[in-house]
Design a protein around this motif. Structure first.
Motif, PDB file in Angstrom:
ATOM      1  N   PRO A  98       0.794  -1.238   0.000  1.00 20.23           N
ATOM      2  CA  PRO A  98       0.000   0.000   0.000  1.00 20.23           C
ATOM      3  C   PRO A  98       0.821   1.281   0.000  1.00 20.23           C
ATOM      4  N   PRO A 101       2.616   3.545  -3.894  1.00 21.71           N
ATOM      5  CA  PRO A 101       2.212   4.686  -4.731  1.00 21.71           C
ATOM      6  C   PRO A 101       2.573   6.045  -4.154  1.00 21.71           C
ATOM      7  N   TYR A 111      -5.242   9.612  -1.184  1.00 14.64           N
ATOM      8  CA  TYR A 111      -5.638   8.245  -1.522  1.00 14.64           C
ATOM      9  C   TYR A 111      -5.011   7.211  -0.584  1.00 14.64           C
ATOM     10  N   ARG A 112      -4.184   7.629   0.338  1.00 15.34           N
ATOM     11  CA  ARG A 112      -3.472   6.693   1.204  1.00 15.34           C
ATOM     12  C   ARG A 112      -4.429   5.786   1.997  1.00 15.34           C
ATOM     13  N   MET A 115      -5.709   2.847  -0.053  1.00 14.00           N
ATOM     14  CA  MET A 115      -4.729   1.797  -0.328  1.00 14.00           C
ATOM     15  C   MET A 115      -4.483   0.930   0.905  1.00 14.00           C
ATOM     16  N   LEU A 120      -3.941  -2.920  -0.733  1.00 20.00           N
ATOM     17  CA  LEU A 120      -3.410  -3.038  -2.090  1.00 20.00           C
ATOM     18  C   LEU A 120      -2.321  -4.109  -2.133  1.00 20.00           C
ATOM     19  N   GLY A 123      -0.041  -3.599  -8.452  1.00 23.04           N
ATOM     20  CA  GLY A 123      -0.572  -2.526  -9.291  1.00 23.04           C
ATOM     21  C   GLY A 123       0.456  -1.999 -10.264  1.00 23.04           C
ATOM     22  N   SER A 142      -3.857   3.740 -14.257  1.00 20.31           N
ATOM     23  CA  SER A 142      -3.464   2.895 -13.132  1.00 20.31           C
ATOM     24  C   SER A 142      -4.401   1.692 -13.067  1.00 20.31           C
ATOM     25  N   LEU A 144      -5.011  -1.264 -10.288  1.00 19.44           N
ATOM     26  CA  LEU A 144      -4.652  -1.646  -8.927  1.00 19.44           C
ATOM     27  C   LEU A 144      -5.392  -2.918  -8.535  1.00 19.44           C
ATOM     28  N   PHE A 146      -6.581  -5.599  -5.617  1.00 25.43           N
ATOM     29  CA  PHE A 146      -6.871  -5.743  -4.196  1.00 25.43           C
ATOM     30  C   PHE A 146      -7.200  -7.204  -3.887  1.00 25.43           C
ATOM     31  N   ALA A 155     -12.265   0.562  -2.190  1.00 25.58           N
ATOM     32  CA  ALA A 155     -11.158   1.478  -2.468  1.00 25.58           C
ATOM     33  C   ALA A 155     -11.588   2.550  -3.457  1.00 25.58           C
TER      34      ALA A 155
END
Length: 401
Positions: A98, A101, A111-112, A115, A120, A123, A142, A144, A146, A155
């Motif tokens: 996570p 990024p 966006y933390r 993730m 995450l 990705g 992107s 990603l 999960f 997310a």
């Protein structure tokens, strides 16, 4: 059988046959190529021997997830399919945890939580621009992964609502009612959509507001990207190690990193056996190279310190070599290494955005093209290591037969 399927079932190629080695060491000529006496090539500290490639015994779970992330890059569209002007290489990233990024950073800190909360696990992130900072166009894609479909959906929800202010313009994307797309000013736009355990984020921007153009460009990017992902399914991480790390021996044909850390890049984060669709993201001229891949029959690329392309035949290899050394503005062709008359070398005016090299040589051996890289020395001098790398890459290709 499609390469994507074949890569999952190929066994790792074993060591080269002794008879083939003996023929290569003697420099057996390939019809149509200038003969090369391998014993007279100046290799410096580089070895002419093919080397195996795979995860070391000390590997961590992140290394396994990185392998899966690189595979995902084969399913990301090139920006030039949306707009041929968006061709300047800017960034290619792979994620395994996570926090990845946010190290560069390539995603904003808002966006933390999405993730970390949703864990995450893999990705990819690809960005290109038109290279014009005064009139900038940009496309970011992107993809990603999960742990579950529910985590991917959550997310996406968190990212959509991460900004305190509501987006000025929310709009629908034709044919995709589940896509959430918006724009603040009709000069940039962003969209989120989930497909199984994958979350796709697309971001398109241009210099001037134009609602029609922004909508059309983002919709085209999403249409192409979702179609490209139709065959993408997540590999269970316990099965990743069953996927060959060196399909058809392509990685053992590529020159490994130098033992003295003199290569013009700092990590092996982009080392992998790529399909053409995945490796295209690393090319400095994607429009030219996409056509060159097709014209020369490229079906597999091994990317280590040296980069090896497999074409359909010798003629295809020479066609691809010409494309790889296509000169950009202010680039210049330089002399080939001693003893390799068929080699082509260039000096780039602007260093590569990812590996930070500005010197490149491309050598041909049978159906393979090998590319090696270096950086110009102080005072504009050509790094002699460039020619040693080129000679070593040729020798490795010869000994891999």
């Amino acid at each position: 059988m499609k390469l994507r399927t074949r890569l999952l079932i190929l066994a790792v190629v074993g060591t080269v046959a002794a008879a083939g080695c003996a023929s290569a060491v003697q420099g057996a000529a390939v019809p149509g190529q200038a003969p090369v006496d391998i014993s007279k090539l100046k290799l410096g500290s580089f070895s002419p021997e093919p080397t195996s490639y795979g995860l070391p015994e000390s590997s961590e779970p992140d290394d396994v997830r990185r392998h899966e992330s690189k595979r995902m890059l084969n399913f990301v569209i090139p920006a030039t399919d949306v707009d041929p002007e968006i061709n300047a290489l800017t960034g290619v990233e792979t994620f395994t945890v996570p926090s990845d990024p946010f190290r560069s950073p390539v995603l904003p800190d808002k966006y933390r939580p999405a993730m970390f909360d949703n864990k995450l696990v893999a990705g990819v992130y690809v960005v290109r621009t038109n290279g014009n900072m005064r009139s900038l166009k940009k496309l970011i894609i992107s993809v990603l992964r999960f742990p579950t479909e529910q985590a991917a959906s959550k997310a996406g929800d968190q990212m959509v609502h991460a900004s305190p202010e509501e987006p000025t313009h929310v709009f629908a994307v034709a044919g995709h009612p589940d896509i959430r797309a918006s724009s603040k000013d009709w000069a940039s736009s962003i969209a989120y959509v989930t497909r199984g355990s994958y979350l796709v984020i697309a971001n398109y921007s241009q210099p001037q507001p134009d609602e029609t153009k922004v909508k059309a460009s983002l919709e085209k990017a999403l249409d192409l990207q979702l179609a490209e992902m139709a065959e993408l399914t997540p590999t269970p991480f316990e099965d990743v190690l069953d996927i060959p790390f060196d399909p058809d021996g392509i990685m053992r044909r590529a020159l490994p990193e130098a033992s003295d850390y003199s290569d013009p890049f700092s990590t092996d984060i982009d080392f992998y056996a790529y399909e053409p669709s995945g490796h295209l993201h690393y090319e400095r001229n994607p429009v030219v190279m996409k056509q060159a891949y097709a014209d020369s029959g490229v079906d597999l690329i091994g990317r280590r310190a040296g980069i090896v392309y497999r074409t359909q035949d010798l003629a295809g290899a020479f066609r691809l070599q010409s494309a790889l050394v296509t000169l950009g503005k202010n680039d210049e062709e330089i002399d080939p290494p001693p003893g390799l008359m068929d080699a082509r070398c260039i000096k780039l005016y602007e260093a590569d955005a990812l590996r930070n090299y500005d010197l490149l040589c491309a050598v041909v051996r049978d159906r393979y093209v090998g590319v090696v890289l270096a950086k110009t020395k102080a005072g504009g001098r050509i790094d002699p290591g460039l020619y040693e790398r080129a000679a070593a890459q040729y020798a490795v290709l010869a000994k891999s037969e």
